[in-house]
Write a protein that holds these residues in place. Structure first.
Motif, PDB file in Angstrom:
ATOM      1  N   LYS A   1       0.810  -1.208  -0.084  1.00  0.00           N
ATOM      2  CA  LYS A   1       0.027  -0.010  -0.080  1.00  0.00           C
ATOM      3  C   LYS A   1       1.096   1.274   0.096  1.00  0.00           C
ATOM      4  N   ARG A   2       2.177   1.228   0.184  1.00  0.00           N
ATOM      5  CA  ARG A   2       2.968   2.144   0.386  1.00  0.00           C
ATOM      6  C   ARG A   2       2.635   3.309   1.303  1.00  0.00           C
ATOM      7  N   GLU A   3       2.142   2.800   2.375  1.00  0.00           N
ATOM      8  CA  GLU A   3       2.005   3.666   3.557  1.00  0.00           C
ATOM      9  C   GLU A   3       2.778   3.321   4.413  1.00  0.00           C
ATOM     10  N   PHE A   4       3.540   4.591   5.216  1.00  0.00           N
ATOM     11  CA  PHE A   4       4.701   4.554   5.882  1.00  0.00           C
ATOM     12  C   PHE A   4       4.299   5.247   7.331  1.00  0.00           C
ATOM     13  N   VAL A   5       3.554   6.221   7.280  1.00  0.00           N
ATOM     14  CA  VAL A   5       3.301   6.916   8.537  1.00  0.00           C
ATOM     15  C   VAL A   5       2.382   6.036   9.486  1.00  0.00           C
ATOM     16  N   LEU A   6       1.339   5.788   9.011  1.00  0.00           N
ATOM     17  CA  LEU A   6       0.476   4.981  10.177  1.00  0.00           C
ATOM     18  C   LEU A   6       0.905   3.685  10.124  1.00  0.00           C
ATOM     19  N   SER A   7       1.477   2.967   9.302  1.00  0.00           N
ATOM     20  CA  SER A   7       2.175   1.664   9.776  1.00  0.00           C
ATOM     21  C   SER A   7       3.243   1.626  10.609  1.00  0.00           C
ATOM     22  N   LYS A   8       3.825   2.727  10.645  1.00  0.00           N
ATOM     23  CA  LYS A   8       5.020   2.868  11.706  1.00  0.00           C
ATOM     24  C   LYS A   8       4.217   3.027  13.244  1.00  0.00           C
ATOM     25  N   GLN A   9       3.371   3.790  13.103  1.00  0.00           N
ATOM     26  CA  GLN A   9       2.476   4.090  14.451  1.00  0.00           C
ATOM     27  C   GLN A   9       2.158   2.621  14.928  1.00  0.00           C
ATOM     28  N   LEU A  10       1.483   1.909  14.009  1.00  0.00           N
ATOM     29  CA  LEU A  10       0.765   0.752  14.202  1.00  0.00           C
ATOM     30  C   LEU A  10       1.824  -0.199  14.917  1.00  0.00           C
ATOM     31  N   LEU A  11       2.979  -0.229  14.301  1.00  0.00           N
ATOM     32  CA  LEU A  11       3.897  -1.203  14.617  1.00  0.00           C
ATOM     33  C   LEU A  11       4.691  -0.862  15.952  1.00  0.00           C
ATOM     34  N   ARG A  12       4.799   0.190  16.087  1.00  0.00           N
ATOM     35  CA  ARG A  12       5.336   0.689  17.470  1.00  0.00           C
ATOM     36  C   ARG A  12       4.207   0.368  18.752  1.00  0.00           C
ATOM     37  N   SER A  13       2.946   0.850  18.533  1.00  0.00           N
ATOM     38  CA  SER A  13       2.120   0.726  19.401  1.00  0.00           C
ATOM     39  C   SER A  13       1.765  -0.972  19.804  1.00  0.00           C
ATOM     40  N   GLY A  14       1.353  -1.662  18.493  1.00  0.00           N
ATOM     41  CA  GLY A  14       0.993  -3.072  18.569  1.00  0.00           C
ATOM     42  C   GLY A  14       2.238  -3.930  19.009  1.00  0.00           C
ATOM     43  N   THR A  15       3.301  -3.733  19.125  1.00  0.00           N
ATOM     44  CA  THR A  15       4.263  -4.533  19.399  1.00  0.00           C
ATOM     45  C   THR A  15       4.825  -4.183  20.744  1.00  0.00           C
ATOM     46  N   ALA A  16       4.189  -3.195  21.261  1.00  0.00           N
ATOM     47  CA  ALA A  16       4.971  -2.519  22.669  1.00  0.00           C
ATOM     48  C   ALA A  16       3.783  -3.151  23.705  1.00  0.00           C
ATOM     49  N   ILE A  17       2.594  -3.777  23.154  1.00  0.00           N
ATOM     50  CA  ILE A  17       1.602  -4.539  24.149  1.00  0.00           C
ATOM     51  C   ILE A  17       2.484  -5.765  24.720  1.00  0.00           C
ATOM     52  N   GLY A  18       2.829  -6.684  23.873  1.00  0.00           N
ATOM     53  CA  GLY A  18       3.402  -7.854  24.578  1.00  0.00           C
ATOM     54  C   GLY A  18       4.596  -7.484  25.323  1.00  0.00           C
ATOM     55  N   ALA A  19       5.296  -6.721  24.978  1.00  0.00           N
ATOM     56  CA  ALA A  19       6.737  -6.117  25.607  1.00  0.00           C
ATOM     57  C   ALA A  19       6.393  -5.719  27.052  1.00  0.00           C
ATOM     58  N   LEU A  20       5.411  -4.946  27.114  1.00  0.00           N
ATOM     59  CA  LEU A  20       5.076  -4.351  28.567  1.00  0.00           C
ATOM     60  C   LEU A  20       4.293  -5.649  29.342  1.00  0.00           C
ATOM     61  N   ILE A  21       3.693  -6.382  28.666  1.00  0.00           N
ATOM     62  CA  ILE A  21       2.991  -7.529  29.459  1.00  0.00           C
ATOM     63  C   ILE A  21       4.121  -8.533  29.901  1.00  0.00           C
ATOM     64  N   ARG A  22       5.400  -8.599  29.126  1.00  0.00           N
ATOM     65  CA  ARG A  22       6.335  -9.272  29.548  1.00  0.00           C
ATOM     66  C   ARG A  22       7.158  -8.820  30.373  1.00  0.00           C
ATOM     67  N   GLU A  23       7.482  -7.462  30.606  1.00  0.00           N
ATOM     68  CA  GLU A  23       8.012  -6.607  31.549  1.00  0.00           C
ATOM     69  C   GLU A  23       7.192  -6.851  32.907  1.00  0.00           C
ATOM     70  N   SER A  24       5.970  -6.858  32.615  1.00  0.00           N
ATOM     71  CA  SER A  24       5.099  -6.985  34.040  1.00  0.00           C
ATOM     72  C   SER A  24       5.477  -8.139  34.706  1.00  0.00           C
ATOM     73  N   CYS A  25       5.779  -9.247  34.293  1.00  0.00           N
ATOM     74  CA  CYS A  25       6.182 -10.381  34.899  1.00  0.00           C
ATOM     75  C   CYS A  25       7.435 -10.220  35.881  1.00  0.00           C
ATOM     76  N   HIS A  26       8.161  -9.361  35.718  1.00  0.00           N
ATOM     77  CA  HIS A  26       9.303  -9.132  36.720  1.00  0.00           C
ATOM     78  C   HIS A  26       9.278  -7.739  37.156  1.00  0.00           C
ATOM     79  N   ALA A  27       7.864  -7.418  37.671  1.00  0.00           N
ATOM     80  CA  ALA A  27       7.608  -6.201  38.298  1.00  0.00           C
ATOM     81  C   ALA A  27       8.271  -6.260  39.794  1.00  0.00           C
TER      82      ALA A  27
END
Length: 132
Positions: free
Chosen positions: A36-62
């Motif tokens: 689709k040659r869409e660069f801006v929204l896809s980057k926002q989606l990539l950042r927030s969508g992958t952060a979810i799991g990373a934060l959940i994983r971090e919470s295991c060692h809170a």
């Protein structure tokens, strides 16, 4: 190699679902950029969508219960933001309804799980304080 304790700490439905969701987001982002040659929204989606799991994983060692709640609350905010980007991509016609519906169902499930875990944990903290 993960120790048995690490494997147990990072397993369970929320961990599995958030990791699978992150994989979907990575693939969707690559599709949006490549096809689709869409660069801006896809980057926002990539950042927030992958952060979810990373934060959940971090919470295991809170460091504390409040730190656990805090990390999951940030994951919830990222999930909410991700839902926004998905809805925007759909409304802007970068995603068809058939592309949007399955991934939207997945983020909706993650949102509900996160809300339930946060509410349950807060309730347990409140009950333990009232019995002190």
């Amino acid at each position: 190699m993960l120790s048995k304790g690490d494997r147990l700490a990072n397993s369970g439905p929320i961990h599995d679902k958030s990791f699978k969701f992150a994989v979907r987001v990575v693939k969707l982002s690559a599709y949006l950029v490549g096809e689709k040659r869409e660069f801006v929204l896809s980057k926002q989606l990539l950042r927030s969508g992958t952060a979810i799991g990373a934060l959940i994983r971090e919470s295991c060692h809170a460091e504390s219960t409040s730190d656990f709640i805090h990390k999951l609350s940030i994951a919830l905010k990222e999930a909410n933001e991700t839902e926004y980007w998905l809805m925007l991509l759909h409304e802007a016609e970068y995603l068809t309804t058939s592309q949007f519906q399955p991934i939207h169902s997945h983020i909706d499930e993650l949102l509900r799980l996160l809300i339930r875990i946060i509410k349950t944990t807060k309730s347990k903290v409140s009950k333990s304080r009232s019995t002190e």
